[in-house]
Scaffold this motif. Sequence first.
Motif, short mmCIF file in Angstrom:
data_model
loop_
_atom_site.label_atom_id
_atom_site.label_comp_id
_atom_site.label_asym_id
_atom_site.label_seq_id
_atom_site.Cartn_x
_atom_site.Cartn_y
_atom_site.Cartn_z
N VAL A 433 63.98 -42.33 -65.71
CA VAL A 433 63.09 -43.14 -65.25
C VAL A 433 63.50 -44.67 -65.46
N TRP A 434 63.96 -45.11 -66.66
CA TRP A 434 64.40 -46.34 -66.85
C TRP A 434 65.45 -46.66 -66.19
N ASP A 435 66.54 -45.77 -65.75
CA ASP A 435 67.90 -46.13 -65.20
C ASP A 435 67.40 -46.22 -63.68
N THR A 436 66.26 -45.82 -63.36
CA THR A 436 65.91 -45.64 -61.82
C THR A 436 65.16 -47.10 -61.59
N CYS A 437 64.23 -47.59 -62.46
CA CYS A 437 63.62 -48.73 -62.19
C CYS A 437 63.59 -50.16 -62.96
N ILE A 438 64.30 -49.89 -64.20
CA ILE A 438 64.36 -51.29 -64.98
C ILE A 438 65.88 -51.76 -65.26
N SER A 439 66.72 -50.76 -65.17
CA SER A 439 68.04 -51.16 -65.77
C SER A 439 68.75 -52.05 -64.69
N ALA A 440 69.85 -52.73 -65.21
CA ALA A 440 70.85 -53.27 -64.41
C ALA A 440 71.16 -52.37 -63.12
N PHE A 441 71.66 -51.20 -63.45
CA PHE A 441 71.95 -50.38 -62.07
C PHE A 441 70.91 -50.25 -61.23
N SER A 442 69.28 -50.10 -61.65
CA SER A 442 68.49 -49.92 -60.71
C SER A 442 68.30 -51.13 -59.93
N SER A 443 68.33 -52.34 -60.68
CA SER A 443 68.43 -53.71 -59.80
C SER A 443 69.42 -53.71 -58.56
N ARG A 444 70.72 -53.38 -58.72
CA ARG A 444 71.49 -53.47 -58.00
C ARG A 444 71.28 -52.26 -56.81
#
Length: 488
Positions: A433-444
Amino acid sequence: MPARTGKEFLERLSNSRATVHIQGETLKGGIQDHPAFRNVVQTYAELYDLQHSDAHKDVLTYTSPTTGEPVGTSFLTPKTPEDLVKRRNAFKVWADHSNGMLGRTGDYMNSSLMALASAADWFAQANPAFGENIRRYYEQVREQDLLCTHTLIPPQVNRSVAGTQQAGGKLAARIVKEDDNGVVIRGARMLATIAPFADEMLVFPSTVLRGTPEDKPYSYAFAIPNDTPGLRYIAREPLDYDRPRHDHPLASRFEESDCVVVFDDVHVPFERCFALGDAELCNGFYSQTNSVNHMTHQVVTRTTAKTEYVLGLVSLLTEAIGIEQFGHVQEDVAEIITTLETLRAFLRAAEADAELNEYGVLTPAWAPLNAARNLYPKLYQRFPAILRKLGASGLMATPTELDVNGPAAADIEAYLQSATLTGAERVKLFRLVWDTCISAFSSRQALYEYYFFGDPVRMAGAYVKSYDREPYKAKVQAFLDQHSLERS
């Protein structure tokens, strides 16, 4: 050569000598082994392997009309409704493999090339050679199963003047010389995703040209190998930090690089040119060939897969921490379901209302696809917001794999368990969930979806101008006129 395997994709990449600047390094080859690219390159190799798997080869390939070998379905020229469904099913297999996170899989540009080649006569109106060039190039890409990326827009320097006028017309990529064999291109363009590991760079018409004599050097369409002399890429900071899959489950698989493209007097042979010096032809490049319909057909299929992923993820989240029964949670989940069913309806309508165009290609209806591409950039922004709201502070309590399996293991099992999951299972879910909505990857990902087809405001303006509202105005006017008659 038939549809490639992952091994064949990697072998070709290992022979490429594309020039890539990244974090102070200059690479000339070795992309497949570099920490910034090796994981996503492996994911792309997996996509090519799917073309040969027993489960998917019938959907992902069809018989080449020239060699009889199996080639990628995204090259298939649709003539029947069954062809369109086969193409969509093939798009979906690849999109599902990345949960829709890979925006530049080969099927996107393959779809464009298929439509452009089918409209070879349209290119030939400027020069018969251009028609033959696009047809021959499409067949080459299809038979060699090449991976293509593209670049469209001028550098973002001063938006108050046209791209052709940046720094006195010396920034945006332009034709600076023509010789007996081709043209020379100098300048830069944005923004080529997957450029470091693609086989080919397609340089297609930019935003709408004005048709003035000054636009002529900027009016072109061509394709060149990725390691053409003088061509170089400046990659942004990678978002794959070479961390374990457990900790960065998306970024460690699906981090596509975005690059600025620099043309340092790049020579483009005439046989690789599809349009030159004709602004009017360039302005009709996508609409008159219907390539935009087929590209958007692929995109809406991918975003459908992405929305399915988000719905599955949010459902596991709400079940894990026991919040499924609350009304405001159900309202958020319903919003995602509504988006998913809306996208499915758009796809169904586009295929149901498909028509043969003047080149004999069964073309998905533009109205539902256009609505989808105007809606999704905004709808997608809600998904990470919903995940952040429902995950709340739990998304900050996400230890790494080393902690889950290290000295803190007992504490994690005791204090980070959930209603349905052990501590280790809950951490694994929350990392996703974090990698989908919070991480730099998600922001990109959020930025990428918002600007996928360009500035949403400009898109809205074009949408309004192109939409035929006269029948609806007439309907209301008739009602007003009837009302007046009844009172007189």
